[in-house]
Design a protein around this motif. Structure first.
Motif, PDB file in Angstrom:
ATOM      1  N   PHE A 161       0.839  -1.175   0.000  1.00 20.22           N
ATOM      2  CA  PHE A 161       0.000   0.000   0.000  1.00 20.22           C
ATOM      3  C   PHE A 161       0.883   1.236   0.000  1.00 20.22           C
ATOM      4  CE2 PHE A 161      -3.468  -2.763   1.396  1.00 20.22           C
ATOM      5  CZ  PHE A 161      -4.519  -2.225   0.688  1.00 20.22           C
ATOM      6  N   ARG A 162       0.618   2.145  -0.932  1.00 26.72           N
ATOM      7  CA  ARG A 162       1.395   3.375  -1.000  1.00 26.72           C
ATOM      8  C   ARG A 162       0.612   4.521  -0.375  1.00 26.72           C
ATOM      9  NH1 ARG A 162       3.240   3.597  -7.302  1.00 26.72           N
ATOM     10  NH2 ARG A 162       4.762   1.888  -7.310  1.00 26.72           N
ATOM     11  N   PRO A 163       1.078   5.094   0.708  1.00 24.57           N
ATOM     12  CA  PRO A 163       0.418   6.259   1.263  1.00 24.57           C
ATOM     13  C   PRO A 163       0.663   7.468   0.376  1.00 24.57           C
ATOM     14  CG  PRO A 163       2.419   5.779   2.485  1.00 24.57           C
ATOM     15  CD  PRO A 163       2.237   4.663   1.507  1.00 24.57           C
ATOM     16  N   SER A 164      -0.384   8.218   0.077  1.00 22.81           N
ATOM     17  CA  SER A 164      -0.230   9.436  -0.706  1.00 22.81           C
ATOM     18  C   SER A 164       0.080  10.574   0.255  1.00 22.81           C
ATOM     19  CB  SER A 164      -1.528   9.727  -1.471  1.00 22.81           C
ATOM     20  OG  SER A 164      -1.413  10.921  -2.200  1.00 22.81           O
ATOM     21  N   ILE A 165       1.333  10.989   0.267  1.00 22.99           N
ATOM     22  CA  ILE A 165       1.792  11.948   1.274  1.00 22.99           C
ATOM     23  C   ILE A 165       2.183  13.260   0.616  1.00 22.99           C
ATOM     24  CG2 ILE A 165       3.516  12.367   3.077  1.00 22.99           C
ATOM     25  CD1 ILE A 165       3.793   9.297   3.231  1.00 22.99           C
ATOM     26  N   PRO A 206      10.596  10.756   8.416  1.00 25.21           N
ATOM     27  CA  PRO A 206       9.343  10.898   7.667  1.00 25.21           C
ATOM     28  C   PRO A 206       9.221   9.830   6.592  1.00 25.21           C
ATOM     29  CG  PRO A 206      10.934  12.561   7.003  1.00 25.21           C
ATOM     30  CD  PRO A 206      11.507  11.886   8.201  1.00 25.21           C
ATOM     31  N   LEU A 207       7.984   9.472   6.261  1.00 26.77           N
ATOM     32  CA  LEU A 207       7.771   8.493   5.214  1.00 26.77           C
ATOM     33  C   LEU A 207       8.282   9.050   3.884  1.00 26.77           C
ATOM     34  CD1 LEU A 207       5.809   7.396   7.448  1.00 26.77           C
ATOM     35  CD2 LEU A 207       4.409   6.535   5.570  1.00 26.77           C
ATOM     36  N   PRO A 208       8.958   8.246   3.094  1.00 26.82           N
ATOM     37  CA  PRO A 208       9.525   8.745   1.831  1.00 26.82           C
ATOM     38  C   PRO A 208       8.442   9.156   0.837  1.00 26.82           C
ATOM     39  CG  PRO A 208       9.738   6.353   1.987  1.00 26.82           C
ATOM     40  CD  PRO A 208       9.268   6.818   3.325  1.00 26.82           C
ATOM     41  N   HIS A 209       8.802  10.093  -0.057  1.00 23.91           N
ATOM     42  CA  HIS A 209       7.858  10.565  -1.079  1.00 23.91           C
ATOM     43  C   HIS A 209       8.034   9.806  -2.396  1.00 23.91           C
ATOM     44  CE1 HIS A 209       6.538  13.950   1.386  1.00 23.91           C
ATOM     45  NE2 HIS A 209       7.807  14.184   1.671  1.00 23.91           N
ATOM     46  N   ASP A 210       9.240   9.365  -2.663  1.00 25.26           N
ATOM     47  CA  ASP A 210       9.528   8.640  -3.895  1.00 25.26           C
ATOM     48  C   ASP A 210       8.746   7.327  -3.928  1.00 25.26           C
ATOM     49  OD1 ASP A 210      11.534   8.172  -6.277  1.00 25.26           O
ATOM     50  OD2 ASP A 210      11.532   6.321  -5.083  1.00 25.26           O
ATOM     51  N   GLU A 211       8.138   7.022  -5.078  1.00 21.70           N
ATOM     52  CA  GLU A 211       7.273   5.844  -5.193  1.00 21.70           C
ATOM     53  C   GLU A 211       8.029   4.549  -4.905  1.00 21.70           C
ATOM     54  OE1 GLU A 211       4.008   5.964  -5.610  1.00 21.70           O
ATOM     55  OE2 GLU A 211       4.167   8.135  -5.612  1.00 21.70           O
ATOM     56  N   LYS A 212       9.243   4.432  -5.427  1.00 21.46           N
ATOM     57  CA  LYS A 212      10.039   3.229  -5.214  1.00 21.46           C
ATOM     58  C   LYS A 212      10.387   3.059  -3.740  1.00 21.46           C
ATOM     59  CE  LYS A 212      14.277   0.946  -6.809  1.00 21.46           C
ATOM     60  NZ  LYS A 212      15.496   1.090  -7.674  1.00 21.46           N
ATOM     61  N   LEU A 213      10.696   4.157  -3.075  1.00 19.65           N
ATOM     62  CA  LEU A 213      11.033   4.102  -1.653  1.00 19.65           C
ATOM     63  C   LEU A 213       9.801   3.817  -0.799  1.00 19.65           C
ATOM     64  CD1 LEU A 213      13.562   7.086  -1.348  1.00 19.65           C
ATOM     65  CD2 LEU A 213      14.043   4.642  -1.613  1.00 19.65           C
ATOM     66  N   SER A 225       6.880   0.066   2.649  1.00 22.40           N
ATOM     67  CA  SER A 225       5.668  -0.719   2.908  1.00 22.40           C
ATOM     68  C   SER A 225       5.960  -2.214   2.895  1.00 22.40           C
ATOM     69  CB  SER A 225       4.586  -0.393   1.867  1.00 22.40           C
ATOM     70  OG  SER A 225       4.190   0.958   1.961  1.00 22.40           O
ATOM     71  N   HIS A 226       6.807  -2.647   1.972  1.00 18.36           N
ATOM     72  CA  HIS A 226       7.149  -4.068   1.898  1.00 18.36           C
ATOM     73  C   HIS A 226       7.826  -4.553   3.172  1.00 18.36           C
ATOM     74  CE1 HIS A 226       6.999  -4.200  -2.759  1.00 18.36           C
ATOM     75  NE2 HIS A 226       5.981  -4.885  -2.270  1.00 18.36           N
ATOM     76  N   ILE A 227       8.705  -3.738   3.733  1.00 19.13           N
ATOM     77  CA  ILE A 227       9.385  -4.130   4.971  1.00 19.13           C
ATOM     78  C   ILE A 227       8.380  -4.258   6.113  1.00 19.13           C
ATOM     79  CG2 ILE A 227      11.009  -3.396   6.770  1.00 19.13           C
ATOM     80  CD1 ILE A 227      12.438  -4.400   4.315  1.00 19.13           C
ATOM     81  N   VAL A 228       7.573  -3.248   6.291  1.00 18.41           N
ATOM     82  CA  VAL A 228       6.619  -3.236   7.406  1.00 18.41           C
ATOM     83  C   VAL A 228       5.574  -4.338   7.267  1.00 18.41           C
ATOM     84  CG1 VAL A 228       4.833  -1.872   8.575  1.00 18.41           C
ATOM     85  CG2 VAL A 228       6.950  -0.767   7.830  1.00 18.41           C
ATOM     86  N   GLU A 229       4.997  -4.466   6.092  1.00 21.55           N
ATOM     87  CA  GLU A 229       3.892  -5.403   5.893  1.00 21.55           C
ATOM     88  C   GLU A 229       4.362  -6.864   5.847  1.00 21.55           C
ATOM     89  OE1 GLU A 229       2.202  -3.705   2.366  1.00 21.55           O
ATOM     90  OE2 GLU A 229       1.767  -1.827   3.426  1.00 21.55           O
ATOM     91  N   ASN A 230       5.502  -7.111   5.228  1.00 22.36           N
ATOM     92  CA  ASN A 230       5.992  -8.493   5.157  1.00 22.36           C
ATOM     93  C   ASN A 230       6.570  -8.966   6.480  1.00 22.36           C
ATOM     94  OD1 ASN A 230       5.552  -9.600   2.451  1.00 22.36           O
ATOM     95  ND2 ASN A 230       6.796  -7.892   1.758  1.00 22.36           N
ATOM     96  N   THR A 231       7.173  -8.064   7.242  1.00 17.64           N
ATOM     97  CA  THR A 231       7.652  -8.447   8.574  1.00 17.64           C
ATOM     98  C   THR A 231       6.469  -8.837   9.450  1.00 17.64           C
ATOM     99  OG1 THR A 231       9.581  -6.973   8.412  1.00 17.64           O
ATOM    100  CG2 THR A 231       8.926  -7.676  10.621  1.00 17.64           C
ATOM    101  N   ALA A 232       5.399  -8.057   9.382  1.00 11.73           N
ATOM    102  CA  ALA A 232       4.195  -8.368  10.157  1.00 11.73           C
ATOM    103  C   ALA A 232       3.573  -9.691   9.711  1.00 11.73           C
ATOM    104  CB  ALA A 232       3.171  -7.234  10.008  1.00 11.73           C
ATOM    105  N   PHE A 233       3.497  -9.902   8.405  1.00 11.96           N
ATOM    106  CA  PHE A 233       2.882 -11.124   7.886  1.00 11.96           C
ATOM    107  C   PHE A 233       3.710 -12.351   8.255  1.00 11.96           C
ATOM    108  CE2 PHE A 233       1.554 -13.782   4.050  1.00 11.96           C
ATOM    109  CZ  PHE A 233       0.345 -14.143   4.627  1.00 11.96           C
ATOM    110  N   PHE A 234       5.028 -12.211   8.206  1.00 12.73           N
ATOM    111  CA  PHE A 234       5.881 -13.324   8.613  1.00 12.73           C
ATOM    112  C   PHE A 234       5.639 -13.657  10.087  1.00 12.73           C
ATOM    113  CE2 PHE A 234       9.954 -14.882  10.401  1.00 12.73           C
ATOM    114  CZ  PHE A 234      10.000 -16.098   9.737  1.00 12.73           C
ATOM    115  N   GLY A 235       5.445 -12.624  10.913  1.00  9.68           N
ATOM    116  CA  GLY A 235       5.137 -12.854  12.321  1.00  9.68           C
ATOM    117  C   GLY A 235       3.852 -13.639  12.503  1.00  9.68           C
TER     118      GLY A 235
END
Length: 229
Positions: free
Chosen positions: A18-22, A94-101, A106-116
Motif C-alpha cells: 500500500f502506498r500512502p499518498s503523502i 518521515p515516510l519517503p515521497h519517492d514511489e520506489k522508496l 511498505s514491503h518491509i513493514v507489511e511483510n515483517t508483520a505477515f511473517f510474524g
C-alpha cells in the motif's frame, strides 16, 4: 477454495504494497497516521489469506505453500532493505515521497508483520525452513528493528506482534510468562483436529527421512590423486 488459489493469494500478499499518498506539507505524525490506516487495510487482507491457509487443514499442502511464500517474502525483504539503505531512509524519519522508496518501506513493514503471523500460527513449519537459513535470520532481525522504529506498531491491535514473533523465533530471549497465543496448553495448534495432529507428525517424520536421504545421496567426495588421473 483450492490449493492453487490459496497459494496465489498468500504469495501476492508479499509482493503488493500500500502506498500512502503523502503531500510535501504533511508532518511526520499525520503521514504516519495515514499509513497506519492503509496498514490496517492490508492487515485485513493478510488475515483473510492466513485464514484460508489454516482452513486448508492439509499439512502437506501447508508446508508447500509456506515454503514458496517464505522464499518470495524474504526476497522482497532483501531487495527492499537494499533500496532503503541505499537511499539512506531512516525508519524513525518521515515516510519517503519517492514511489520506489514508499513501496520498499511498505514491503518491509507489511511483510515483517505477515511473517510474524505465519511464524506464530505455524511455528513448526516455519522453524523447519527458517532455522536452516542464516540470511533469513539476519533479514528478519533487521526488519523487526526497522519496524520497531517506525512507530507503526506503537498503537492498535499489532502492538505485541513484533515482540511475540521475536520470542518465538529465538531472536529475543523468551520471558518466563511467554506463551504463543495461538497454541493450547499441550503445545498443539488450536485450530487442529486429532487427524490433523497425526498428519502433522507423519509429515514431520517424512521430512526428516527426506533430509537424511539427501545427506546420504551427497555422500563423501573422493578426490582423485594426480597419479590416478
Amino acid at each position: 477454495m483450492d490449493v492453487l488459489q490459496i497459494c496465489v493469494i498468500v504469495i501476492s500478499m508479499c509482493f503488493t504494497a500500500f502506498r500512502p499518498s503523502i503531500g510535501q506539507k504533511q508532518n511526520l505524525d499525520s503521514s504516519l497516521e495515514i499509513y497506519r490506516k492503509l496498514f490496517e487495510t492490508k492487515r485485513k487482507d493478510q488475515m483473510h489469506a492466513l485464514k484460508n491457509m489454516i482452513e486448508l487443514n492439509d499439512i502437506n499442502q501447508q508446508y508447500k505453500i509456506i515454503d514458496i511464500m517464505l522464499k518470495g517474502l524474504f526476497k522482497v525483504l532483501e531487495d527492499s532493505k537494499s533500496i532503503l539503505i541505499g537511499a539512506d531512509v531512516q525508519a524513525d524519519g518521515p515516510l519517503p515521497h519517492d514511489e520506489k522508496l514508499k513501496d520498499a518501506y511498505s514491503h518491509i513493514v507489511e511483510n515483517t508483520a505477515f511473517f510474524g503471523d505465519v511464524a506464530l500460527r505455524f511455528p513448526k513449519i516455519v522453524h523447519y525452513y527458517y532455522d536452516r537459513n542464516s540470511n533469513w535470520n539476519n533479514l528478519i532481525r533487521w526488519g523487526i528493528s526497522f519496524c520497531n522504529q517506525t512507530g507503526v506498531f506503537d498503537e492498535g491491535p499489532h502492538t505485541h506482534l513484533l515482540n511475540l514473533m521475536a520470542q518465538e523465533l529465538g531472536i529475543n530471549e523468551k520471558s518466563p510468562d511467554y506463551k504463543n497465543p495461538f497454541k493450547d496448553e499441550d503445545d498443539d495448534f488450536i485450530e487442529t483436529t486429532d487427524a490433523f495432529r497425526k498428519a502433522f507428525k507423519d509429515e514431520e517424520k517424512r521430512r526428516k527421512k527426506e533430509d537424511k536421504r539427501k545427506e546420504l545421496r551427497k555422500g563423501p567426495r573422493i578426490s582423485k590423486t594426480r597419479s590416478e588421473l
